[in-house]
Design a protein around this motif. Structure first.
Motif, PDB file in Angstrom:
ATOM      1  N   GLU A  62      15.434 -22.279  -2.530  1.00  0.00           N
ATOM      2  CA  GLU A  62      15.017 -21.844  -1.189  1.00  0.00           C
ATOM      3  C   GLU A  62      15.994 -20.813  -0.617  1.00  0.00           C
ATOM      4  OE1 GLU A  62      12.975 -26.179  -0.238  1.00  0.00           O
ATOM      5  OE2 GLU A  62      14.816 -25.611   0.820  1.00  0.00           O
ATOM      6  N   ASP A  63      17.272 -20.969  -0.930  1.00  0.00           N
ATOM      7  CA  ASP A  63      18.294 -20.082  -0.379  1.00  0.00           C
ATOM      8  C   ASP A  63      18.324 -18.726  -1.062  1.00  0.00           C
ATOM      9  OD1 ASP A  63      20.492 -19.272   1.209  1.00  0.00           O
ATOM     10  OD2 ASP A  63      21.920 -20.035  -0.283  1.00  0.00           O
ATOM     11  N   ILE A  64      18.351 -18.702  -2.406  1.00  0.00           N
ATOM     12  CA  ILE A  64      18.532 -17.422  -3.101  1.00  0.00           C
ATOM     13  C   ILE A  64      17.356 -17.014  -3.980  1.00  0.00           C
ATOM     14  CG2 ILE A  64      21.047 -17.622  -3.025  1.00  0.00           C
ATOM     15  CD1 ILE A  64      20.964 -18.302  -6.052  1.00  0.00           C
ATOM     16  N   GLY A  65      16.308 -17.860  -4.032  1.00  0.00           N
ATOM     17  CA  GLY A  65      15.109 -17.496  -4.786  1.00  0.00           C
ATOM     18  C   GLY A  65      15.081 -17.959  -6.224  1.00  0.00           C
ATOM     19  N   VAL A  66      16.152 -18.558  -6.692  1.00  0.00           N
ATOM     20  CA  VAL A  66      16.232 -19.072  -8.056  1.00  0.00           C
ATOM     21  C   VAL A  66      17.299 -20.155  -8.084  1.00  0.00           C
ATOM     22  CG1 VAL A  66      17.968 -17.383  -8.837  1.00  0.00           C
ATOM     23  CG2 VAL A  66      16.408 -18.397 -10.513  1.00  0.00           C
ATOM     24  N   SER A  67      17.171 -21.086  -9.004  1.00  0.00           N
ATOM     25  CA  SER A  67      18.219 -22.079  -9.166  1.00  0.00           C
ATOM     26  C   SER A  67      18.988 -21.773 -10.440  1.00  0.00           C
ATOM     27  CB  SER A  67      17.653 -23.496  -9.224  1.00  0.00           C
ATOM     28  OG  SER A  67      18.709 -24.407  -9.494  1.00  0.00           O
ATOM     29  N   THR A  68      20.166 -21.214 -10.277  1.00  0.00           N
ATOM     30  CA  THR A  68      21.012 -20.913 -11.425  1.00  0.00           C
ATOM     31  C   THR A  68      21.461 -22.205 -12.109  1.00  0.00           C
ATOM     32  OG1 THR A  68      22.987 -20.830 -10.027  1.00  0.00           O
ATOM     33  CG2 THR A  68      21.817 -18.737 -10.427  1.00  0.00           C
ATOM     34  N   ALA A  69      21.665 -23.249 -11.320  1.00  0.00           N
ATOM     35  CA  ALA A  69      22.053 -24.541 -11.897  1.00  0.00           C
ATOM     36  C   ALA A  69      20.936 -25.084 -12.783  1.00  0.00           C
ATOM     37  CB  ALA A  69      22.393 -25.541 -10.793  1.00  0.00           C
ATOM     38  N   TRP A  70      19.687 -24.948 -12.334  1.00  0.00           N
ATOM     39  CA  TRP A  70      18.552 -25.434 -13.118  1.00  0.00           C
ATOM     40  C   TRP A  70      18.398 -24.645 -14.414  1.00  0.00           C
ATOM     41  CZ3 TRP A  70      15.813 -29.164 -14.597  1.00  0.00           C
ATOM     42  CH2 TRP A  70      14.616 -28.954 -15.289  1.00  0.00           C
ATOM     43  N   LEU A  71      18.547 -23.328 -14.339  1.00  0.00           N
ATOM     44  CA  LEU A  71      18.437 -22.510 -15.543  1.00  0.00           C
ATOM     45  C   LEU A  71      19.486 -22.942 -16.574  1.00  0.00           C
ATOM     46  CD1 LEU A  71      17.784 -18.996 -13.970  1.00  0.00           C
ATOM     47  CD2 LEU A  71      16.121 -20.544 -15.029  1.00  0.00           C
ATOM     48  N   HIS A  72      20.670 -23.242 -16.107  1.00  0.00           N
ATOM     49  CA  HIS A  72      21.727 -23.741 -16.987  1.00  0.00           C
ATOM     50  C   HIS A  72      21.346 -25.113 -17.542  1.00  0.00           C
ATOM     51  CE1 HIS A  72      25.714 -25.498 -17.965  1.00  0.00           C
ATOM     52  NE2 HIS A  72      26.048 -24.249 -18.245  1.00  0.00           N
ATOM     53  N   HIS A  73      20.873 -25.994 -16.662  1.00  0.00           N
ATOM     54  CA  HIS A  73      20.575 -27.376 -17.024  1.00  0.00           C
ATOM     55  C   HIS A  73      19.445 -27.495 -18.050  1.00  0.00           C
ATOM     56  CE1 HIS A  73      20.667 -31.709 -16.430  1.00  0.00           C
ATOM     57  NE2 HIS A  73      19.345 -31.684 -16.346  1.00  0.00           N
ATOM     58  N   LYS A  74      18.334 -26.853 -17.784  1.00  0.00           N
ATOM     59  CA  LYS A  74      17.169 -27.003 -18.661  1.00  0.00           C
ATOM     60  C   LYS A  74      17.413 -26.442 -20.058  1.00  0.00           C
ATOM     61  CE  LYS A  74      14.614 -22.783 -17.706  1.00  0.00           C
ATOM     62  NZ  LYS A  74      14.315 -22.235 -19.018  1.00  0.00           N
ATOM     63  N   GLY A  75      18.304 -25.482 -20.162  1.00  0.00           N
ATOM     64  CA  GLY A  75      18.620 -24.913 -21.463  1.00  0.00           C
ATOM     65  C   GLY A  75      19.489 -25.808 -22.332  1.00  0.00           C
ATOM     66  N   ARG A  76      20.081 -26.826 -21.719  1.00  0.00           N
ATOM     67  CA  ARG A  76      21.009 -27.694 -22.437  1.00  0.00           C
ATOM     68  C   ARG A  76      20.537 -29.135 -22.555  1.00  0.00           C
ATOM     69  NH1 ARG A  76      22.895 -23.488 -20.365  1.00  0.00           N
ATOM     70  NH2 ARG A  76      24.697 -22.411 -21.204  1.00  0.00           N
ATOM     71  N   ASN A  77      19.384 -29.447 -21.987  1.00  0.00           N
ATOM     72  CA  ASN A  77      18.915 -30.825 -21.931  1.00  0.00           C
ATOM     73  C   ASN A  77      17.480 -30.916 -22.433  1.00  0.00           C
ATOM     74  OD1 ASN A  77      21.144 -32.443 -20.402  1.00  0.00           O
ATOM     75  ND2 ASN A  77      21.018 -30.446 -19.414  1.00  0.00           N
ATOM     76  N   LYS A  78      17.324 -31.467 -23.638  1.00  0.00           N
ATOM     77  CA  LYS A  78      16.038 -31.467 -24.328  1.00  0.00           C
ATOM     78  C   LYS A  78      15.021 -32.432 -23.731  1.00  0.00           C
ATOM     79  CE  LYS A  78      18.050 -29.979 -28.668  1.00  0.00           C
ATOM     80  NZ  LYS A  78      18.262 -30.308 -30.079  1.00  0.00           N
ATOM     81  N   HIS A  79      15.405 -33.239 -22.752  1.00  0.00           N
ATOM     82  CA  HIS A  79      14.458 -34.155 -22.120  1.00  0.00           C
ATOM     83  C   HIS A  79      13.658 -33.488 -21.004  1.00  0.00           C
ATOM     84  CE1 HIS A  79      18.083 -34.549 -19.619  1.00  0.00           C
ATOM     85  NE2 HIS A  79      17.251 -34.827 -18.633  1.00  0.00           N
ATOM     86  N   HIS A  80      13.822 -32.196 -20.822  1.00  0.00           N
ATOM     87  CA  HIS A  80      13.016 -31.433 -19.858  1.00  0.00           C
ATOM     88  C   HIS A  80      12.011 -30.576 -20.623  1.00  0.00           C
ATOM     89  CE1 HIS A  80      15.318 -32.592 -16.379  1.00  0.00           C
ATOM     90  NE2 HIS A  80      16.436 -32.313 -17.026  1.00  0.00           N
TER      91      HIS A  80
END
Length: 181
Positions: A62-80
């Motif tokens: 909501e603040d910056i238009g993208v979640s950089t944390a999510w992009l990092h997270h989903k790339g490293r966690n195969k349960h998503h």
């Protein structure tokens, strides 16, 4: 910044997922679940956008238009299921497509959804919420492999209709066993 509150929330969630994964026999996945949340790329963002009632990733979006944390997270966690998105080479209608997830990661995703709902809803949690959350987003999940979507929904329906103990028993003794044949 709320580093202590964020740390407590992600640790509570991680430990809960670990206990659920252990109950269904996914010991290694339980131990390794969401370790990337403690990395600076995810942890610092989580501290900045911490609210305690929902994922800080949505506040970052909501603040910056993208979640950089999510992009990092989903790339490293195969349960998503977002981890399993790739280019579609034989589909003229889509540029990207979802690959089918291995059953052990679908099972971990169910444990993750139960634990996230329990963490954020507290005493208001019941076994219907993980399914309801999935059904709200289902029309937007065109990129998820159809079999993965079917399996996830089926497991969440067992949780909703039969309860947690029966759902976990089924995942451990039937669902994960089918995947090994």
């Amino acid at each position: 910044m709320h580093p202590w509150l964020h740390f407590k929330t992600i640790t509570k969630h991680k430990l809960m997922v670990m206990r659920y994964c252990f109950r269904i026999g996914l010991y290694k996945q339980g131990l390794l679940h969401d370790l990337s949340k403690y990395s600076p790329a995810e942890f610092l963002v989580g501290c900045k956008y911490y609210q305690g009632t929902r994922s800080p990733n949505n506040a970052e979006r909501e603040d910056i238009g993208v979640s950089t944390a999510w992009l990092h997270h989903k790339g490293r966690n195969k349960h998503h299921y977002e981890h399993w998105v790739d280019y579609a080479i034989n589909d003229p209608e889509h540029v990207i497509m979802g690959a089918r997830m291995p059953r052990r990661y679908v099972a971990e995703m169910v444990m993750d959804r139960i634990s996230a709902s329990r963490t954020y809803l507290g005493d208001a949690y019941d076994n219907h919420q993980p399914l309801e959350y999935f059904l709200k987003s289902k029309p937007k999940l065109w990129f998820v492999h159809p079999q993965t979507k079917k399996e996830l929904e089926g497991l969440l329906r067992i949780l909703s209709d039969k309860g947690e103990d029966k759902a976990l028993w089924y995942i451990k003794n039937v669902y994960l066993k089918k995947g090994k044949k």
